[in-house]
Design an enzyme around this catalytic site. Structure first.
Site, PDB file in Angstrom:
ATOM      1  N   HIS A  64      -3.996  11.345   0.701  1.00  0.00           N
ATOM      2  CA  HIS A  64      -3.636  10.349  -0.315  1.00  0.00           C
ATOM      3  C   HIS A  64      -2.233   9.837   0.011  1.00  0.00           C
ATOM      4  CE1 HIS A  64      -6.449  12.641  -3.303  1.00  0.00           C
ATOM      5  NE2 HIS A  64      -7.113  12.022  -2.356  1.00  0.00           N
TER       6      HIS A  64
ATOM      7  N   GLU B 286     -14.950  16.424  -1.744  1.00  0.00           N
ATOM      8  CA  GLU B 286     -15.257  15.283  -0.866  1.00  0.00           C
ATOM      9  C   GLU B 286     -16.136  15.678   0.323  1.00  0.00           C
ATOM     10  OE1 GLU B 286     -14.980  12.476  -1.846  1.00  0.00           O
ATOM     11  OE2 GLU B 286     -13.124  12.140  -2.970  1.00  0.00           O
TER      12      GLU B 286
ATOM     13  N   HIS C  58      -8.661  13.666   5.387  1.00  0.00           N
ATOM     14  CA  HIS C  58      -8.557  12.747   4.244  1.00  0.00           C
ATOM     15  C   HIS C  58      -7.265  13.040   3.499  1.00  0.00           C
ATOM     16  CE1 HIS C  58      -9.160  10.682   0.543  1.00  0.00           C
ATOM     17  NE2 HIS C  58      -9.459  11.772  -0.145  1.00  0.00           N
TER      18      HIS C  58
END
Ligand SMILES: [Zn+2]
Length: 213
Positions: A97, A76, A95
């Site tokens: 999840h 990413e 980032h």
């Protein structure tokens, strides 16, 4: 020396994300701009964070090219570097999840501010789905963050926070996950009752002043 300090900070925050359950395995990624330079330190791809030493973390340019280190940077990386290019005041990006933020992204629903600590970061908009690692995802995240948002979710994928410091980006990811849980459970209990909008505006203004944006 500056690189070493930045590498240490990125690894510290990545391990903290793992310990707090915001990321699992090698999912998620963390980066930080090296102070005063057009260089970003980012977590590598596919290697458990708790097995790394700071020296192993790759350094990349603002266009995602490796400038130092032997490990492959996170897949990413284009999303991180696109945010640093678009927003000069952003110095740290996280980032994850994390579960409940991702639930809201799948529902294509904004996460509302549910309590005062989340007010600088909420409401959290959703960036439309694009393939992981793609330039399209990078552009969608930059667009969703716009000029004012410090956090957005990525549809059917997760959350990204982009703040003036990496510590703040970590806090934002943690608070928004908590906020998404509150919103989810109150929705399930039949009445999701966010903070009043006037209070959010006032608290947000106060908090953003403190962030010197
Ligand atoms: Zn991801």
């Amino acid at each position: 020396m500056k690189y070493q300090e930045t590498r240490g900070k990125v690894l510290e925050v990545a391990v903290k994300c793992l310990q707090r359950g915001l990321i699992h395995g090698t999912a998620g990624n963390v980066s930080m701009r090296v102070p005063g330079e057009d260089v970003v330190i980012i977590t590598p791809s596919g290697i458990p964070y708790d097995t790394l030493t700071p020296e192993q973390l790759p350094a990349v340019s603002l266009h995602a090219e490796v400038v130092d280190g032997n490990l492959k940077p996170s897949s990413e990386t284009p999303m991180h570097t696109a945010i640093y290019r678009a927003r000069a005041h952003v110095n740290g990006v996280v980032h994850t999840h994390s579960m409940f933020a991702t639930v809201f992204s799948i529902l294509e629903k904004e996460i509302p501010a549910m309590m005062p600590p989340s007010s600088p970061y909420a409401p959290v908009p959703v960036a439309p789905f694009e393939l992981p690692g793609s330039e399209e995802l990078a552009a969608a995240a930059v667009k969703a963050l716009g000029k004012d948002h410090l956090v957005c979710t990525l549809q059917n994928h997760g959350l990204i926070s982009a703040c003036p410091t990496l510590d703040r980006a970590f806090t934002a990811a943690e608070y928004i996950e908590e906020c998404a849980q509150l919103a989810y459970w109150t929705m399930m209990a039949g009445k999701m009752n966010p903070l009043p909008q006037t209070a959010v505006a006032e608290l947000r203004e106060r908090a953003l002043k403190g962030l010197a944006l």
